[in-house]
Scaffold this active site. Structure first.
Site, short mmCIF file in Angstrom:
data_model
loop_
_atom_site.label_atom_id
_atom_site.label_comp_id
_atom_site.label_asym_id
_atom_site.label_seq_id
_atom_site.Cartn_x
_atom_site.Cartn_y
_atom_site.Cartn_z
CG ASP A 195 -74.90 -60.79 92.53
OD1 ASP A 195 -74.73 -60.22 93.61
OD2 ASP A 195 -75.07 -62.02 92.43
CD GLU A 220 -80.44 -64.23 97.39
OE1 GLU A 220 -79.54 -63.37 97.27
OE2 GLU A 220 -80.25 -65.37 97.84
CE1 TYR A 244 -74.61 -68.31 96.05
CE2 TYR A 244 -72.33 -69.04 96.24
CZ TYR A 244 -73.36 -68.19 96.62
OH TYR A 244 -73.14 -67.22 97.57
CD GLU A 257 -75.97 -63.22 101.11
OE1 GLU A 257 -76.27 -64.41 101.08
OE2 GLU A 257 -76.29 -62.42 100.19
CG HIS A 317 -79.24 -67.55 94.15
ND1 HIS A 317 -77.96 -67.25 93.73
CD2 HIS A 317 -79.39 -66.97 95.37
CE1 HIS A 317 -77.37 -66.52 94.66
NE2 HIS A 317 -78.21 -66.35 95.66
CG HIS A 362 -79.42 -62.02 101.58
ND1 HIS A 362 -79.42 -62.88 100.50
CD2 HIS A 362 -79.44 -62.81 102.69
CE1 HIS A 362 -79.45 -64.13 100.94
NE2 HIS A 362 -79.47 -64.10 102.26
CG ASP A 364 -78.88 -59.55 97.90
OD1 ASP A 364 -78.38 -58.45 97.59
OD2 ASP A 364 -78.19 -60.51 98.31
CG HIS A 422 -72.86 -59.14 97.62
ND1 HIS A 422 -73.33 -60.09 98.49
CD2 HIS A 422 -73.69 -59.17 96.55
CE1 HIS A 422 -74.39 -60.70 97.96
NE2 HIS A 422 -74.61 -60.13 96.77
NE ARG A 451 -68.44 -70.41 94.25
CZ ARG A 451 -69.31 -69.56 93.73
NH1 ARG A 451 -70.11 -69.96 92.76
NH2 ARG A 451 -69.39 -68.31 94.15
CG HIS A 461 -78.99 -59.94 94.50
ND1 HIS A 461 -79.34 -61.24 94.82
CD2 HIS A 461 -77.62 -59.92 94.52
CE1 HIS A 461 -78.24 -61.95 95.02
NE2 HIS A 461 -77.19 -61.16 94.85
CG HIS A 482 -77.81 -69.17 100.54
ND1 HIS A 482 -77.78 -69.74 99.27
CD2 HIS A 482 -77.90 -67.82 100.33
CE1 HIS A 482 -77.85 -68.78 98.36
NE2 HIS A 482 -77.93 -67.61 98.97
#
Length: 281
Positions: free
Chosen positions: A224, A142, A70, A256, A107, A211, A176, A226, A37, A179, A67
C-alpha cells in the site's frame, strides 16, 4: 462526463473545497471527516454548508466523499478503540446528514491477531449499531492491500461483512486501484476478469466510487504505497482502461496520489484526455 476529483484539505470549509476543486478542473472531491490520525473534528458551519450546497448545484458537483480517520478500527482487540470507532462514525454520519446523498468511506480495520472471521463479525457489528433506516449517506467499505492483519484484503471478506449487516442498502464499496493491485488482483493484464470476480462476489451494483492511485510496488506486495498516475507499476494504459470501462466510467473517481494541487490539476487533465477514447481493449 467524467466525474473526477482529488483529496482536499477541509480546514477552510466546504465552499472553499468546492472552489478549489473547480479551479483544478475537478467536479468532485474527497476530504477527511476529522483529524485523520486523531479524533478532533471542527464544529459544523451551517452557513458554509448552505453556501456549498448552492455552489455544487451551480457547478455540477454530483457527489462528494468523506473519508473516515485512519484511527477508526472497529475490529481492534481493545474495547475502547472499538467504541471510538462507533462514536466517530455515528457522529460523522449525523454531520453528513446536512450534506444529503453523499458517500462516507472507511478502512474496515485490522483484526490484530483475532482472525479475519472475528474481525468481520466486529465490523458488521459496528455497522449494525450505526446505520439508520432514514440516513441518506451511503457508507463505503474500502478495498485494502492486505498489510499486516487488515480486513478487506479480498472481495470475499467485503462480501462477508455486507452479508452480516441488516441495513445493507446503505452499504457500498470504494475500490482502490493501488490497494487491489498490491493485494494481488491483476488489473493490468486482466481488468475484465477482476471486475467479473468482483461482480460474482460482491456485485457491481455495490461499487460506488474508485480511488485512482498508481502503485510504487509490484502486484501482490501487500504494501500500500501510492504513486502518481503513470509513474508506478500499474501504468497509464491501465488507467485509460479503467476510466473508460463500461462498468466503471459512470462512477466518481478520486485521486489520492502524492501530489500538490498543481500535480492534481495535471493528472485530472491527463485523465480527462483519455475519455475521448472509449475503447478499453
Amino acid at each position: 462526463m467524467l466525474t473526477i476529483g482529488c483529496h482536499l484539505s477541509s480546514s477552510k470549509g466546504f465552499l472553499h473545497m468546492g472552489e478549489e476543486a473547480t479551479q483544478i478542473g475537478a467536479n468532485t472531491f474527497q476530504y477527511f471527516s476529522r483529524n485523520p490520525r486523531g479524533s478532533k473534528v471542527k464544529a459544523l458551519n451551517l452557513e458554509d454548508i448552505q453556501a456549498f450546497l448552492q455552489y455544487e448545484k451551480e457547478h455540477d458537483i454530483p457527489v462528494i466523499l468523506a473519508h473516515a480517520p485512519y484511527t477508526l478500527n472497529p475490529c481492534s482487540k481493545t474495547e475502547r478503540t472499538r467504541e471510538f470507532a462507533f462514536e466517530a462514525m455515528e457522529d460523522d454520519l449525523k454531520r453528513l446528514a446536512y450534506l444529503p446523498g453523499n458517500y462516507y468511506n472507511f478502512h474496515p480495520g485490522s483484526h490484530v491477531g483475532q482472525g479475519s472471521e472475528e474481525g468481520i463479525r466486529q465490523i458488521a457489528g459496528l455497522l449494525n449499531r450505526v446505520l439508520k433506516p432514514e440516513q441518506t449517506t451511503t457508507v463505503l467499505l474500502e478495498t485494502m492491500a492486505g498489510k499486516g492483519t487488515e480486513v478487506g484484503r479480498t472481495f470475499e471478506e467485503l462480501r462477508d461483512i455486507i452479508n452480516q449487516v441488516d441495513l445493507d442498502k446503505h452499504l457500498g464499496v470504494c475500490l482502490d486501484t493501488c490497494h487491489i493491485y498490491d493485494g494481488g488482483y491483476d488489473i493490468v493484464n486482466d481488468l475484465d476478469g477482476v471486475l467479473e470476480h468482483f461482480d460474482e462476489t460482491v456485485g457491481l451494483d455495490r461499487l460506488k466510487a474508485i480511488h485512482l492511485n498508481d502503485s510504487k510496488n509490484t502486484i501482490g506486495s501487500h504494501k500500500d504505497r501510492h504513486e502518481k498516475i503513470g509513474e508506478g507499476s500499474i501504468g497509464l494504459k491501465t488507467f485509460q482502461k479503467i476510466i473508460n470501462h463500461p462498468s466503471l466510467r459512470e462512477l466518481p473517481f478520486f485521486l489520492e496520489t502524492p501530489n500538490d494541487l498543481d500535480g492534481y490539476k495535471k493528472e485530472i487533465a491527463l485523465l480527462k484526455g483519455f475519455t475521448s477514447v472509449r475503447s478499453y481493449e
